[in-house]
Design a protein around this motif. Structure first.
Motif, PDB file in Angstrom:
ATOM      1  N   LEU A 181       5.057  32.810  35.388  1.00  9.77           N
ATOM      2  CA  LEU A 181       3.776  32.117  35.352  1.00  9.77           C
ATOM      3  C   LEU A 181       3.288  31.911  36.777  1.00  9.77           C
ATOM      4  CD1 LEU A 181       1.665  30.654  33.547  1.00  9.77           C
ATOM      5  CD2 LEU A 181       2.997  28.557  33.908  1.00  9.77           C
ATOM      6  N   GLN A 182       2.051  32.320  37.027  1.00 10.16           N
ATOM      7  CA  GLN A 182       1.464  32.100  38.334  1.00 10.16           C
ATOM      8  C   GLN A 182       1.086  30.630  38.482  1.00 10.16           C
ATOM      9  OE1 GLN A 182      -1.040  35.124  40.055  1.00 10.16           O
ATOM     10  NE2 GLN A 182      -0.766  36.468  38.294  1.00 10.16           N
ATOM     11  N   LEU A 183       1.269  30.119  39.688  1.00 12.64           N
ATOM     12  CA  LEU A 183       0.994  28.722  40.007  1.00 12.64           C
ATOM     13  C   LEU A 183       0.101  28.652  41.236  1.00 12.64           C
ATOM     14  CD1 LEU A 183       4.682  27.395  39.856  1.00 12.64           C
ATOM     15  CD2 LEU A 183       2.986  27.275  38.015  1.00 12.64           C
ATOM     16  N   PRO A 184      -0.647  27.567  41.404  1.00 17.93           N
ATOM     17  CA  PRO A 184      -1.360  27.393  42.677  1.00 17.93           C
ATOM     18  C   PRO A 184      -0.354  27.400  43.827  1.00 17.93           C
ATOM     19  CG  PRO A 184      -2.148  25.824  41.043  1.00 17.93           C
ATOM     20  CD  PRO A 184      -0.924  26.465  40.457  1.00 17.93           C
ATOM     21  N   GLY A 185      -0.451  28.382  44.691  1.00 15.04           N
ATOM     22  CA  GLY A 185       0.450  28.460  45.833  1.00 15.04           C
ATOM     23  C   GLY A 185       1.787  29.097  45.559  1.00 15.04           C
ATOM     24  N   GLY A 186       2.001  29.633  44.350  1.00  8.88           N
ATOM     25  CA  GLY A 186       3.309  30.207  44.090  1.00  8.88           C
ATOM     26  C   GLY A 186       3.423  30.879  42.740  1.00  8.88           C
ATOM     27  N   LEU A 187       4.685  31.036  42.320  1.00 10.54           N
ATOM     28  CA  LEU A 187       5.019  31.736  41.080  1.00 10.54           C
ATOM     29  C   LEU A 187       6.365  31.213  40.604  1.00 10.54           C
ATOM     30  CD1 LEU A 187       4.309  34.420  39.294  1.00 10.54           C
ATOM     31  CD2 LEU A 187       6.019  35.525  40.757  1.00 10.54           C
ATOM     32  N   THR A 199       8.935  30.889  43.630  1.00  6.05           N
ATOM     33  CA  THR A 199       8.379  31.564  44.802  1.00  6.05           C
ATOM     34  C   THR A 199       7.212  30.761  45.359  1.00  6.05           C
ATOM     35  OG1 THR A 199       8.974  33.721  43.861  1.00  6.05           O
ATOM     36  CG2 THR A 199       7.377  33.714  45.670  1.00  6.05           C
ATOM     37  N   GLN A 200       7.248  30.532  46.651  1.00  3.90           N
ATOM     38  CA  GLN A 200       6.137  29.886  47.347  1.00  3.90           C
ATOM     39  C   GLN A 200       5.502  30.894  48.294  1.00  3.90           C
ATOM     40  OE1 GLN A 200       4.900  26.727  46.926  1.00  3.90           O
ATOM     41  NE2 GLN A 200       6.337  26.551  45.213  1.00  3.90           N
ATOM     42  N   PHE A 201       4.173  30.976  48.307  1.00  5.01           N
ATOM     43  CA  PHE A 201       3.464  31.864  49.218  1.00  5.01           C
ATOM     44  C   PHE A 201       3.197  31.104  50.513  1.00  5.01           C
ATOM     45  CE2 PHE A 201       1.548  33.167  44.953  1.00  5.01           C
ATOM     46  CZ  PHE A 201       2.571  34.060  44.696  1.00  5.01           C
ATOM     47  N   THR A 202       3.734  31.608  51.620  1.00  4.27           N
ATOM     48  CA  THR A 202       3.584  30.946  52.907  1.00  4.27           C
ATOM     49  C   THR A 202       3.016  31.920  53.932  1.00  4.27           C
ATOM     50  OG1 THR A 202       5.756  31.520  53.844  1.00  4.27           O
ATOM     51  CG2 THR A 202       5.676  29.641  52.330  1.00  4.27           C
ATOM     52  N   ALA A 237      -2.246  29.800  33.146  1.00 11.38           N
ATOM     53  CA  ALA A 237      -1.934  29.030  31.938  1.00 11.38           C
ATOM     54  C   ALA A 237      -1.026  29.760  30.955  1.00 11.38           C
ATOM     55  CB  ALA A 237      -3.230  28.628  31.223  1.00 11.38           C
ATOM     56  N   VAL A 238      -1.108  31.094  30.906  1.00 12.69           N
ATOM     57  CA  VAL A 238      -0.389  31.849  29.874  1.00 12.69           C
ATOM     58  C   VAL A 238       0.708  32.689  30.510  1.00 12.69           C
ATOM     59  CG1 VAL A 238      -0.591  33.504  27.986  1.00 12.69           C
ATOM     60  CG2 VAL A 238      -2.485  31.936  28.467  1.00 12.69           C
ATOM     61  N   PRO A 239       1.970  32.438  30.186  1.00 22.26           N
ATOM     62  CA  PRO A 239       3.076  33.198  30.786  1.00 22.26           C
ATOM     63  C   PRO A 239       3.084  34.658  30.333  1.00 22.26           C
ATOM     64  CG  PRO A 239       3.854  31.119  29.866  1.00 22.26           C
ATOM     65  CD  PRO A 239       2.464  31.335  29.348  1.00 22.26           C
ATOM     66  N   PHE A 240       3.608  35.480  31.215  1.00 25.29           N
ATOM     67  CA  PHE A 240       3.813  36.906  30.957  1.00 25.29           C
ATOM     68  C   PHE A 240       5.306  37.132  30.773  1.00 25.29           C
ATOM     69  CE2 PHE A 240       5.140  40.860  33.179  1.00 25.29           C
ATOM     70  CZ  PHE A 240       4.552  41.804  32.349  1.00 25.29           C
ATOM     71  N   GLN A 300      -6.173  37.706  48.365  1.00 20.02           N
ATOM     72  CA  GLN A 300      -6.185  36.591  47.435  1.00 20.02           C
ATOM     73  C   GLN A 300      -5.008  35.682  47.754  1.00 20.02           C
ATOM     74  OE1 GLN A 300      -6.721  37.684  43.303  1.00 20.02           O
ATOM     75  NE2 GLN A 300      -8.462  39.038  43.759  1.00 20.02           N
ATOM     76  N   GLU A 301      -4.920  34.592  47.032  1.00 12.47           N
ATOM     77  CA  GLU A 301      -3.908  33.578  47.322  1.00 12.47           C
ATOM     78  C   GLU A 301      -2.486  34.132  47.303  1.00 12.47           C
ATOM     79  OE1 GLU A 301      -2.525  29.238  45.474  1.00 12.47           O
ATOM     80  OE2 GLU A 301      -4.003  30.502  44.441  1.00 12.47           O
ATOM     81  N   ASN A 302      -2.231  35.101  46.430  1.00 12.27           N
ATOM     82  CA  ASN A 302      -0.869  35.610  46.260  1.00 12.27           C
ATOM     83  C   ASN A 302      -0.639  36.975  46.897  1.00 12.27           C
ATOM     84  OD1 ASN A 302      -2.635  36.676  44.300  1.00 12.27           O
ATOM     85  ND2 ASN A 302      -0.941  37.226  42.964  1.00 12.27           N
ATOM     86  N   GLY A 303      -1.534  37.412  47.769  1.00 15.93           N
ATOM     87  CA  GLY A 303      -1.288  38.659  48.467  1.00 15.93           C
ATOM     88  C   GLY A 303      -2.551  39.387  48.867  1.00 15.93           C
TER      89      GLY A 303
END
Length: 292
Positions: free
Chosen positions: A226-232, A243-246, A41-44, A153-156
């Motif tokens: 900002l992190q997203l479900p399945g990506g960034l 970025t999409q995590f595949t 929710a909160v950008p870096f 985790q989802e992103n690595g």
């Protein structure tokens, strides 16, 4: 540094800002859920620096920026504010100091380059958990502080390692979500850190450094992520990077932005509406001075 809590600052308003609707008891389950909600929710990033808005470690000022005005920030702001929230909810919280490996120069930053948190939960045997809501693409759920940890985790795939010897520091590494296990890749290191307790005021000097130094990504580049479900999703200078995590690895798409389109992109993709004019910046970063 002024860090006194003011009467108008409400944990409930902060929880609404991070779109958290769960319980507020200081449990591990709630800690994990709040941490994930926060990074989604909160950008870096560094936008305030490039809008002519000086950053100071004042808790009311950071609360106003992040919660009231729905902005993002960097580690000293986001983890400092999250520490206040967790403490208000009954968690044991300790600030820690880290040194980030700059992805552009490959060098570790100076002492107190990064602020992260060590959190203890009542009823969990006093086992500490590493929390960090102030980093671009780090873990989304708290990590148990355990030497040799490997957690997917989802992103690595994340790995914690402690240096040998008494009082040895720690290293956090991230491998792409497609990795089957850790490798010797130097670029996998996100940062090193110490478990020696620190206070928020200890980071005032580096808070200034990151707003002015030619060796700081925050001073050299206008950016947010900002992190997203399945990506960034990331904005840098005049680029939007998605970025999409595949299963095959991280897949990135870059779009070049016209300067007049940047406010719209920040609003639509990051939920950020700036009050002052942003000056886009994407300069090279100088390696930091040699030193401890």
């Amino acid at each position: 540094m002024t860090s006194d809590v003011e009467d108008w600052m409400e944990p409930g308003e902060y929880l609404s800002r991070i779109v958290y609707e769960g319980g507020t008891e200081p449990t591990l389950e709630n800690l994990k859920a709040m941490h994930r909600c926060h990074v989604l929710a909160v950008p870096f990033g560094s936008l305030a620096i490039h809008c002519g808005e000086p950053i100071q470690l004042s808790l009311p000022d950071v609360y106003r920026k992040v919660v009231v005005h729905r902005r993002g920030g960097f580690c000293y702001e986001l983890n400092g504010l999250f520490a206040w929230l967790l403490g208000a909810l009954g968690y044991g919280v300790q600030m820690l100091s880290g040194r980030v490996r700059n992805s552009y120069t490959g060098c570790l930053g100076p002492l107190d380059d990064h602020l992260l948190l060590l959190v203890t939960v009542v009823g969990e045997g006093g086992h500490p958990w590493l929390c960090d809501v102030g980093f671009g693409n780090s873990f989304r759920s708290p990590l148990p502080l355990r030497d040799g940890l490997l957690e997917r985790q989802e992103n690595g795939l994340f790995q914690l390692q402690q240096a040998a010897g008494e009082g040895g520091g720690w290293q956090l590494r991230r491998y792409p979500s497609s990795s089957s296990g850790p490798t010797d890749e130097p670029g996998a290191t996100l940062y090193t850190f110490s478990t020696r307790p620190r206070a928020w005021r200890d980071f005032e000097g580096m808070c200034c450094y990151h707003q002015t130094s030619p060796s700081s990504i925050f001073a050299c580049k206008s950016f947010c992520s900002l992190q997203l479900p399945g990506g960034l999703v990331s904005y840098v200078g005049q680029r939007l990077i998605e970025t999409q995590f595949t299963a095959q690895g991280d897949c990135k798409t870059t779009t070049v932005l016209a300067e007049e389109d940047i406010p719209r992109v920040l609003r639509d993709r990051f939920g950020i509406v700036l009050r002052n004019r942003l000056t886009p910046k994407d300069e090279d970063i100088l390696p930091p001075r040699e030193g401890p």
